[in-house]
Scaffold this active site. Sequence first.
Site, PDB file in Angstrom:
ATOM      1  CE  LYS A  22      51.557  -2.854  51.413  1.00  0.00           C
ATOM      2  NZ  LYS A  22      51.921  -3.442  52.709  1.00  0.00           N
ATOM      3  CG  ASN A  23      51.533  -5.704  47.913  1.00  0.00           C
ATOM      4  OD1 ASN A  23      51.947  -5.281  48.990  1.00  0.00           O
ATOM      5  ND2 ASN A  23      50.344  -6.268  47.777  1.00  0.00           N
ATOM      6  CB  CYS A 126      51.080 -11.493  60.311  1.00  0.00           C
ATOM      7  SG  CYS A 126      50.164 -10.594  59.061  1.00  0.00           S
ATOM      8  NE  ARG A 131      50.775 -12.531  55.197  1.00  0.00           N
ATOM      9  CZ  ARG A 131      50.597 -11.250  54.918  1.00  0.00           C
ATOM     10  NH1 ARG A 131      50.086 -10.445  55.810  1.00  0.00           N
ATOM     11  NH2 ARG A 131      50.929 -10.754  53.758  1.00  0.00           N
ATOM     12  CG  ASP A 316      46.056  -7.826  49.587  1.00  0.00           C
ATOM     13  OD1 ASP A 316      45.904  -8.532  50.588  1.00  0.00           O
ATOM     14  OD2 ASP A 316      47.177  -7.466  49.178  1.00  0.00           O
ATOM     15  NE  ARG A 408      51.598  -2.135  57.426  1.00  0.00           N
ATOM     16  CZ  ARG A 408      51.059  -3.337  57.209  1.00  0.00           C
ATOM     17  NH1 ARG A 408      49.972  -3.703  57.856  1.00  0.00           N
ATOM     18  NH2 ARG A 408      51.611  -4.162  56.368  1.00  0.00           N
TER      19      ARG A 408
END
Length: 429
Positions: A22-23, A126, A131, A316, A408
């Site tokens: 995803k990133n 967030c 961030r 993460d 997500r």
Amino acid sequence: MDRIRIVGGNKLNGSIQISGAKNAALPLMIAGLLTEETLILDNVPRLADVAQLQRILGNHGVDITSVGKRSGDREYQGQTLHISAANIIDTKAPYDLVSRMRASFWVIAPLVARMHEAQVSLPGGCAIGTRPVDLLIMALEKLGAELSIDGGYVIARAPGGLKGANIDFPKVTVSGTHVALMAATLAKGTTVITNAACEPEIVDVADCLNKMGARVSGAGTPRILVEGVSKLHGARHTVLPDRIETGTYAMAVAMTGGDVQLIGAQPQLLQSALDVLTEAGADITVNNEGIRVARNGAGIGPVKVSTAPFPGFPTDLQAQLMALMACAKGSSQITETIFENRFMHVQELARFGARISLDGETATIDGIAKLRGAPVMATDLRASVSLVIAGLAAEGETMVNRVYHLDRGFERLEEKLSACGASIQRISD
């Protein structure tokens, strides 16, 4: 709203295909704005964030077509996106779209680089800290963009185009590095980015940009050199495998026991996490298909870990490791150095009976023999999957609420786990 029901206690055995990252997929899709020709991306995961970014790019006039499965495709093979930004009809990214996903703010870089103007909403709040976007704005200003903030929008203009510059980030920033890299490709002259993020996803984006005709060197090191070109062309690129998904399933196997082959996983993308799992008692084997993870009989040993930018232990994977350590034989410590407020899963893990105490940015986890199933609530993407890992090993039933967070970032999570023997199902109300 969907929920996930888990009955714990089953070992995981079988194989799991690792999806595209995803990133990497999100900035790669955004890079499609840099050229009027078509960018073809293979192995794009089917995720809520990817679908949302398709809507955001569509608002700018980008045509995106998704090519379905072909004969011979493996199950869970990612989708192929054809991204065509031949005619950018709108350089404004409105609040109602940007507020749902922070990464969408990055469209400001290719828009101002190619169209010399952009108007992008500041991203919404967030759950894991502030961030801020100040380093992204600083990078664009160094490249000669004139920026102002009006009514919650960042307005960027570069009437004569961007110009190469030295960008020295005061701290390592993945989002700032992505923005500086994309913007610099079309800037006149040479850009040097120092204290750049070294994450594999940065390297993947740089590789794709080079296929499109950019001249980027040094990606994956703290010093990236970009020689600007007048225009980029189309290309075809395959998204690298998701190291966070890889680490998550590896920890699930370590938690439950069993033996699972993670197909397509690349060990060099998460070596620090694999080292921690080995220390905790998992057997990690690298083979031609990817990574094999097993834990048969031996207990889980305690570890001491601090999160750090790549190649350190990823923030993460912090929540997932905490779930694993809840059943370790002894006391573990996890220190979170990247984001504030990233311990919101602690209260939910405590509902399983986990014994966790917090002191500033350090969590101490005193392992117990057995967790007990409980109703829990997801607070953010990575925290939510830690609750799934805990539920897989807990006695009895666990109900995970607010699973839209999971959608997500994890493609077909319950399908992949149930195929390996987990008792897990999605319940749609």
